[in-house]
Design a protein around this motif. Structure first.
Motif, short mmCIF file in Angstrom:
data_model
loop_
_atom_site.label_atom_id
_atom_site.label_comp_id
_atom_site.label_asym_id
_atom_site.label_seq_id
_atom_site.Cartn_x
_atom_site.Cartn_y
_atom_site.Cartn_z
N ALA A 1 0.84 -1.20 0.00
CA ALA A 1 0.00 0.00 0.00
C ALA A 1 0.87 1.25 0.00
O ALA A 1 0.53 2.26 0.59
N GLY A 2 2.01 1.17 -0.69
CA GLY A 2 2.95 2.28 -0.74
C GLY A 2 2.68 3.26 -1.87
O GLY A 2 1.62 3.22 -2.52
N LEU A 3 3.66 4.12 -2.13
CA LEU A 3 3.49 5.20 -3.10
C LEU A 3 3.31 4.69 -4.53
O LEU A 3 2.44 5.16 -5.26
N ILE A 4 4.16 3.75 -4.93
CA ILE A 4 4.07 3.26 -6.31
C ILE A 4 2.80 2.44 -6.49
O ILE A 4 2.19 2.45 -7.57
N ALA A 5 2.37 1.74 -5.44
CA ALA A 5 1.11 1.00 -5.51
C ALA A 5 -0.06 1.95 -5.70
O ALA A 5 -1.01 1.65 -6.44
N HIS A 6 0.00 3.10 -5.02
CA HIS A 6 -1.04 4.11 -5.20
C HIS A 6 -1.11 4.56 -6.65
O HIS A 6 -2.20 4.64 -7.24
N ASP A 7 0.04 4.85 -7.24
CA ASP A 7 0.06 5.34 -8.62
C ASP A 7 -0.45 4.28 -9.59
O ASP A 7 -1.23 4.58 -10.50
N PHE A 8 -0.01 3.04 -9.41
CA PHE A 8 -0.45 1.98 -10.32
C PHE A 8 -1.95 1.75 -10.20
O PHE A 8 -2.65 1.61 -11.21
N THR A 9 -2.45 1.75 -8.98
CA THR A 9 -3.89 1.55 -8.77
C THR A 9 -4.69 2.70 -9.35
O THR A 9 -5.74 2.48 -9.98
N THR A 10 -4.20 3.91 -9.18
CA THR A 10 -4.89 5.07 -9.76
C THR A 10 -4.92 4.96 -11.28
O THR A 10 -5.93 5.26 -11.91
N ALA A 11 -3.80 4.54 -11.87
CA ALA A 11 -3.76 4.35 -13.32
C ALA A 11 -4.75 3.27 -13.75
O ALA A 11 -5.49 3.44 -14.73
N LEU A 12 -4.77 2.15 -13.03
CA LEU A 12 -5.69 1.06 -13.37
C LEU A 12 -7.14 1.53 -13.34
O LEU A 12 -7.94 1.16 -14.20
N ARG A 13 -7.47 2.35 -12.35
CA ARG A 13 -8.86 2.78 -12.19
C ARG A 13 -9.29 3.76 -13.27
O ARG A 13 -10.48 4.06 -13.40
N SER A 14 -8.32 4.25 -14.07
CA SER A 14 -8.69 5.12 -15.19
C SER A 14 -9.10 4.30 -16.42
O SER A 14 -9.63 4.85 -17.38
N LEU A 15 -8.85 3.00 -16.38
CA LEU A 15 -9.18 2.12 -17.51
C LEU A 15 -10.60 1.59 -17.37
O LEU A 15 -11.17 1.58 -16.26
N PRO A 16 -11.20 1.13 -18.47
CA PRO A 16 -12.57 0.62 -18.39
C PRO A 16 -12.70 -0.53 -17.40
O PRO A 16 -11.87 -1.45 -17.40
N ARG A 17 -13.73 -0.50 -16.57
CA ARG A 17 -13.94 -1.58 -15.60
C ARG A 17 -14.27 -2.90 -16.28
O ARG A 17 -14.14 -3.97 -15.66
N SER A 18 -14.65 -2.83 -17.52
CA SER A 18 -14.91 -4.06 -18.26
C SER A 18 -13.61 -4.78 -18.62
O SER A 18 -13.63 -5.94 -19.02
N GLU A 19 -12.47 -4.08 -18.44
CA GLU A 19 -11.17 -4.66 -18.77
C GLU A 19 -10.28 -4.85 -17.55
O GLU A 19 -9.51 -5.82 -17.48
N HIS A 20 -10.33 -3.91 -16.60
CA HIS A 20 -9.45 -3.97 -15.42
C HIS A 20 -10.24 -3.60 -14.17
O HIS A 20 -10.94 -2.59 -14.15
N LEU B 1 6.26 11.20 -11.61
CA LEU B 1 6.03 11.83 -12.90
C LEU B 1 5.44 10.85 -13.91
O LEU B 1 5.94 9.72 -14.06
N ASN B 2 4.41 11.28 -14.61
CA ASN B 2 3.79 10.54 -15.72
C ASN B 2 3.32 9.14 -15.34
O ASN B 2 3.27 8.23 -16.18
N SER B 3 2.95 8.95 -14.07
CA SER B 3 2.55 7.62 -13.62
C SER B 3 1.30 7.10 -14.32
O SER B 3 1.07 5.89 -14.34
N ILE B 4 0.51 7.99 -14.90
CA ILE B 4 -0.65 7.50 -15.65
C ILE B 4 -0.20 6.58 -16.78
O ILE B 4 -0.94 5.71 -17.24
N GLY B 5 1.07 6.72 -17.19
CA GLY B 5 1.62 5.86 -18.23
C GLY B 5 1.74 4.40 -17.82
O GLY B 5 2.04 3.53 -18.65
N MET B 6 1.47 4.09 -16.55
CA MET B 6 1.44 2.69 -16.12
C MET B 6 0.30 1.92 -16.79
O MET B 6 0.31 0.69 -16.80
N VAL B 7 -0.66 2.66 -17.33
CA VAL B 7 -1.76 1.96 -18.02
C VAL B 7 -1.23 1.14 -19.20
O VAL B 7 -1.80 0.09 -19.52
N TYR B 8 -0.15 1.59 -19.81
CA TYR B 8 0.35 0.88 -20.99
C TYR B 8 0.84 -0.52 -20.63
O TYR B 8 0.55 -1.49 -21.32
#
Length: 289
Positions: free
Chosen positions: A12-31, A235-242
């Motif tokens: 539940a650390g900083l990078i986990a926060h960023d990855f989870t935030t990125a995941l939640r920006s994707l369609p729930r039908s996929e992630h 920086l640019n952690s939303i790019g974890m969606v890729y």
């Protein structure tokens, strides 16, 4: 119809926060993020509330045993990667593990061997490879657009990385590559590739690139948009969606490793770093005598 990939977040650390935030920006039908685990239950519960995750656990074992978790994102500190990844694999969970995969080459090989023995997907989260700018550069190089490669240069100078070190790599055919990293000075954070037919450059933030310059012509690669209220630690952690989208495609295809970030390259990276440490006389507690 393809079902959503259900993620479990280990840490539940900083990078986990960023990855989870990125995941939640994707369609729930996929992630979907269905569970989070931390060594302290209160931290896991707080993380779950913040990210609207239905389940929180106070131990990693509980998460790995959850039948609703399809894949685990391991975001613990890297000295704990080995134990966490092996625990996930033992529970038959595919794994995306934050970089570096292991502290030593021996640790990386142990994880790779465990994944292969169990026939499970494992990938080191080298997110840079999945940014469109990086994919475009790789495609150009594969097409020979720059001719025969001669020199690759990269530097990374920003708080939080190792003290000043420069490594030079010699490849067959005359190609030389060098990289510098520093905690004591700000560097250009750029990547340059020189070939017999021209030059390609990522002029800044080469680890999370949003533009590529090829023979003087710049192409921009805008990041996905996020809600104004969303915040990231890095920086640019939303790019974890890729990389997350890539993992889903790999699992849908039944692959056991990524064709873009294969396990052999994780082993090679670990070998390079280990040799660099040997030459500068840096040893870790995990180094085997």
């Amino acid at each position: 119809m393809e079902k959503a990939l259900r993620w479990g977040i280990l840490s539940a650390g900083l990078i986990a926060h960023d990855f989870t935030t990125a995941l939640r920006s994707l369609p729930r039908s996929e992630h979907q993020v269905v569970a989070v685990a931390a060594r302290d239950l209160a931290r896991a519960q707080d993380f779950a509330r913040k990210h609207e995750i239905p389940k929180s656990y106070g131990s990693y074992t509980e998460l790995t045993k959850d039948p609703e978790v399809d894949v685990v994102y391991v975001a613990v500190q890297h000295p704990q990667h080995l134990g966490a990844v092996l625990q996930c694999l033992a529970a038959s969970k595919p794994v995306l593990c934050e970089k570096p995969l292991g502290v030593t080459a021996a640790e990386v090989r142990e994880m790779v061997a465990a994944a292969r023995a169990r026939g499970l997907f494992l990938m080191e989260a080298i997110w840079t490879r999945f940014f469109p700018a990086a994919e475009t550069l790789r495609s150009l190089l594969c097409q020979g657009a720059l001719g025969e490669l001669r020199v690759v240069r990269m530097d990374f100078g920003i708080d939080g990385v190792d003290d000043t070190v420069t490594a030079i790599l010699q490849y067959p055919g005359g190609l030389q590559a060098s990289f510098s990293c520093s905690i004591t000075t700000e560097l250009s954070n750029s990547l340059s590739v020189y070939g017999t037919k021209g030059k390609a450059e990522i002029p800044s933030t080469m680890w999370c690139p949003t533009e590529l310059v090829v023979n003087g012509k710049k192409t921009e690669f805008p990041l996905p948009k996020v809600a104004d209220a969303e915040t990231f630690n890095y920086l640019n952690s939303i790019g974890m969606v890729y990389e997350a989208q890539h993992v889903r495609q790999c699992l849908l295809q039944g692959l056991k490793e990524s064709p873009v970030m294969p396990l052999a390259e994780s082993e090679l990276l670990a070998d390079i770093l280990e040799e660099a440490r040997r030459q500068i006389g840096l040893r870790f507690l995990q180094d085997r005598t």
